[in-house]
Design a protein around this motif. Sequence first.
Motif, PDB file in Angstrom:
ATOM      1  N   PRO A 135      38.159  -2.597  28.263  1.00 24.68           N
ATOM      2  CA  PRO A 135      37.704  -3.474  27.179  1.00 24.68           C
ATOM      3  C   PRO A 135      38.692  -3.584  26.027  1.00 24.68           C
ATOM      4  N   GLU A 136      39.606  -2.607  25.917  1.00 23.59           N
ATOM      5  CA  GLU A 136      40.611  -2.676  24.851  1.00 23.59           C
ATOM      6  C   GLU A 136      41.532  -3.876  25.018  1.00 23.59           C
ATOM      7  N   ALA A 137      41.556  -4.493  26.182  1.00 22.66           N
ATOM      8  CA  ALA A 137      42.375  -5.694  26.383  1.00 22.66           C
ATOM      9  C   ALA A 137      41.910  -6.829  25.473  1.00 22.66           C
ATOM     10  N   CYS A 138      40.637  -6.807  25.066  1.00 18.36           N
ATOM     11  CA  CYS A 138      40.131  -7.834  24.145  1.00 18.36           C
ATOM     12  C   CYS A 138      40.822  -7.775  22.788  1.00 18.36           C
ATOM     13  N   LEU A 139      41.441  -6.631  22.476  1.00 21.27           N
ATOM     14  CA  LEU A 139      42.172  -6.507  21.218  1.00 21.27           C
ATOM     15  C   LEU A 139      43.384  -7.432  21.178  1.00 21.27           C
ATOM     16  N   CYS A 191      32.925  -8.867  22.387  1.00 20.25           N
ATOM     17  CA  CYS A 191      32.879  -9.400  23.755  1.00 20.25           C
ATOM     18  C   CYS A 191      31.862  -8.657  24.624  1.00 20.25           C
ATOM     19  N   LEU A 192      31.373  -9.380  25.635  1.00 19.03           N
ATOM     20  CA  LEU A 192      30.500  -8.787  26.644  1.00 19.03           C
ATOM     21  C   LEU A 192      31.370  -8.463  27.845  1.00 19.03           C
ATOM     22  N   HIS A 193      31.312  -7.234  28.306  1.00 21.08           N
ATOM     23  CA  HIS A 193      32.126  -6.807  29.430  1.00 21.08           C
ATOM     24  C   HIS A 193      31.214  -6.575  30.629  1.00 21.08           C
ATOM     25  N   ALA A 221      39.572 -11.593  31.680  1.00 20.68           N
ATOM     26  CA  ALA A 221      38.300 -11.121  32.222  1.00 20.68           C
ATOM     27  C   ALA A 221      38.443 -10.190  33.413  1.00 20.68           C
ATOM     28  N   ALA A 222      39.460 -10.372  34.224  1.00 22.21           N
ATOM     29  CA  ALA A 222      39.650  -9.507  35.396  1.00 22.21           C
ATOM     30  C   ALA A 222      39.913  -8.064  34.996  1.00 22.21           C
ATOM     31  N   ALA A 223      40.351  -7.837  33.782  1.00 17.46           N
ATOM     32  CA  ALA A 223      40.694  -6.491  33.341  1.00 17.46           C
ATOM     33  C   ALA A 223      39.709  -5.910  32.332  1.00 17.46           C
ATOM     34  N   THR A 224      38.990  -6.736  31.597  1.00 14.02           N
ATOM     35  CA  THR A 224      38.188  -6.227  30.483  1.00 14.02           C
ATOM     36  C   THR A 224      36.984  -5.397  30.917  1.00 14.02           C
ATOM     37  N   GLY A 225      36.515  -5.558  32.151  1.00 11.30           N
ATOM     38  CA  GLY A 225      35.406  -4.738  32.623  1.00 11.30           C
ATOM     39  C   GLY A 225      35.764  -3.262  32.645  1.00 11.30           C
ATOM     40  N   HIS A 226      36.979  -2.947  33.052  1.00 10.47           N
ATOM     41  CA  HIS A 226      37.440  -1.564  33.106  1.00 10.47           C
ATOM     42  C   HIS A 226      38.285  -1.191  31.891  1.00 10.47           C
ATOM     43  N   LYS A 229      44.229   5.805  21.672  1.00 11.93           N
ATOM     44  CA  LYS A 229      44.733   5.210  20.428  1.00 11.93           C
ATOM     45  C   LYS A 229      46.024   4.432  20.687  1.00 11.93           C
ATOM     46  N   GLU A 230      46.921   4.997  21.478  1.00 15.73           N
ATOM     47  CA  GLU A 230      48.184   4.313  21.807  1.00 15.73           C
ATOM     48  C   GLU A 230      47.910   3.053  22.620  1.00 15.73           C
ATOM     49  N   MET A 231      46.908   3.107  23.494  1.00 13.48           N
ATOM     50  CA  MET A 231      46.552   1.939  24.302  1.00 13.48           C
ATOM     51  C   MET A 231      46.051   0.805  23.408  1.00 13.48           C
ATOM     52  N   ARG A 232      45.184   1.120  22.455  1.00 11.79           N
ATOM     53  CA  ARG A 232      44.689   0.093  21.516  1.00 11.79           C
ATOM     54  C   ARG A 232      45.844  -0.470  20.697  1.00 11.79           C
ATOM     55  N   THR A 233      46.741   0.393  20.261  1.00 14.06           N
ATOM     56  CA  THR A 233      47.917  -0.051  19.500  1.00 14.06           C
ATOM     57  C   THR A 233      48.774  -0.991  20.339  1.00 14.06           C
ATOM     58  N   ALA A 234      48.957  -0.658  21.608  1.00 14.96           N
ATOM     59  CA  ALA A 234      49.762  -1.502  22.508  1.00 14.96           C
ATOM     60  C   ALA A 234      49.107  -2.875  22.694  1.00 14.96           C
TER      61      ALA A 234
END
Length: 148
Positions: A113-117, A135-137, A106-111, A43-48
């Motif tokens: 996916p919350e980076a798409c936020l 997004c497609l990861h 893209a280099a990070a979203t595979g592992h 949850k904190e990661m998504r918030t960040a």
Amino acid sequence: QPGFRKPHTTYALTADSEQIFPKAYGPLLNLLLVVLSKKLSPKEMRTAMREVGRKIAANHLIEVEDKTREERIEAALGILKDLGGAATFHQSDGKHFIRSNSCPLAAATGHHPEACLIAETLLSLLIGTPVKEHCLHGAAPACRFEIR
């Protein structure tokens, strides 16, 4: 795509060829997210990630002030391009989408996916209406954001 010059074709790099070109920020971003994910709850990661999107948007909100929705979408596409993406606007079955096969995250979203936020929040604030990430990861990531 129709245009004034020939050929009317859009080209893109495959996921394999994307890795040929040096992008030091990709592994660095991935490593940063690994470290953060070990220190923060999901949850904190998504918030960040949303906070990062808000910070980026704050630098551009003046550019979209007093613009129509269509102008805001065009401005958002330009800002994504400045960040290293190549997004386009699409309409299908009465729905509106922003899509891209070239994402600076893209280099990070595979592992992570919350980076798409980051982009979801950025687009929501710039366009002034909720945007939902679809997004497609994986090996061939693709950005898909629905504008509600």
